[in-house]
Write an enzyme that holds these catalytic residues in place. Sequence first.
Site, PDB file in Angstrom:
ATOM      1  CB  THR A  75      -0.850  -0.007   1.306  1.00 50.88           C
ATOM      2  OG1 THR A  75      -1.589  -1.203   1.341  1.00 50.88           O
ATOM      3  CG2 THR A  75      -1.774   1.170   1.379  1.00 50.88           C
ATOM      4  NE  ARG A  83      -8.888  -7.407   2.249  1.00 50.97           N
ATOM      5  CZ  ARG A  83      -7.898  -6.522   2.363  1.00 50.97           C
ATOM      6  NH1 ARG A  83      -7.591  -5.745   1.348  1.00 50.97           N
ATOM      7  NH2 ARG A  83      -7.236  -6.399   3.482  1.00 50.97           N
ATOM      8  CG  ASP A  98      -6.396  -0.440   5.870  1.00 53.04           C
ATOM      9  OD1 ASP A  98      -6.119  -1.247   4.954  1.00 53.04           O
ATOM     10  OD2 ASP A  98      -5.555   0.341   6.353  1.00 53.04           O
ATOM     11  N   GLY A 106      -0.699  -2.003   5.764  1.00 55.66           N
ATOM     12  CA  GLY A 106      -0.615  -3.286   6.462  1.00 55.66           C
ATOM     13  C   GLY A 106      -1.853  -4.113   6.202  1.00 55.66           C
ATOM     14  N   GLY A 109      -5.326  -4.836   6.183  1.00 56.79           N
ATOM     15  CA  GLY A 109      -6.452  -3.926   6.322  1.00 56.79           C
ATOM     16  C   GLY A 109      -7.420  -4.319   7.417  1.00 56.79           C
TER      17      GLY A 109
END
Length: 308
Positions: A177, A205, A208, A229, A231
């Site tokens: 990310t 899916r 975050d 990281g 999510g």
Amino acid sequence: MNNNYSLMIHGGAGTLDHVKEGKDAVRYLESIRIVLEHGRYVLSVGGSAMEAVEVCAVMLEDDPLFNAGCGSVLNENGKVEMDAAIMDGSDLSAGAVAGISNIANPVMLARLVLAKTEHVMLVGEGAMRFAEHCGMERVPDKYFLTKQRIQQYEAAKRKGQQLLDHDAAGQEQKLGTIGAVARDKQGNLAAATSTGGIINKKWGRVGDSPIVGAGVYADNVTCAVSATGYGEDFMRTVLAKRISDLIELKNLDANLAVKQGIEYLQNRVKGRGGVILIDREGRCASAFTTKKMIHGWIENGGETMHRF
Ligand code: GLY
């Protein structure tokens, strides 16, 4: 009022031992440095924090080294599905997209959601229709399908694993990310986060990154935060907003707020990942539970720093 600018970006938290030495490591750091210098220019000539985080996120999405935009990892069907969000700390306006494909720069689409709709988030085909309506071009699958991403997906599929791009348990230990936070000369804060998610994730899916308060948050009263990281860990702890609350309610400084936020992530859900933050005074801070996190910053117009 402090009328300096600050900028901080990340290219994912994770185990980076494989790139500690050699030309790969140099490429990551060079990319981070170049992106920061572009962001510096935007902010130094009076550009807004929103402009700066969008420019930086777009550049990171356009770099195949990172798990976002053209470098996105593949889902269980071998397809790219991306999430992104952008938030303006001056009025708490936000735009987000989730589960989108064939769009080169999801963060630009997220900003269009903010600017041109009454909504905060658009998902899937509806988001893609909106992109078309805004004149955004659809890019073909092959724009995303690199040899490395296909190999990484096939390895995860064989093992039945769902992995971060840079997970220590994976064969590949690349970065994940991307995100950017900024404070402009007017004191406005902004944050942006963009991702391809996790390797071999379930179709549909959402992580975050596009969730306001989990993977992204900005409020002029407190700080701007971008997370990286797993999510699910950040969604369950609503971590970006929690860190903002630590500043507002407990009057913590930037360093203590990220430290306590990451301790909470670790203690409550054994969370895997990290955050970057700029507070209302332009102070930059970061913390992570992973071994490393590639990131860089310019604090109150100072030197360009980067590390992993
Ligand atoms: N933090 C990115 C994701 O879990 O999708």
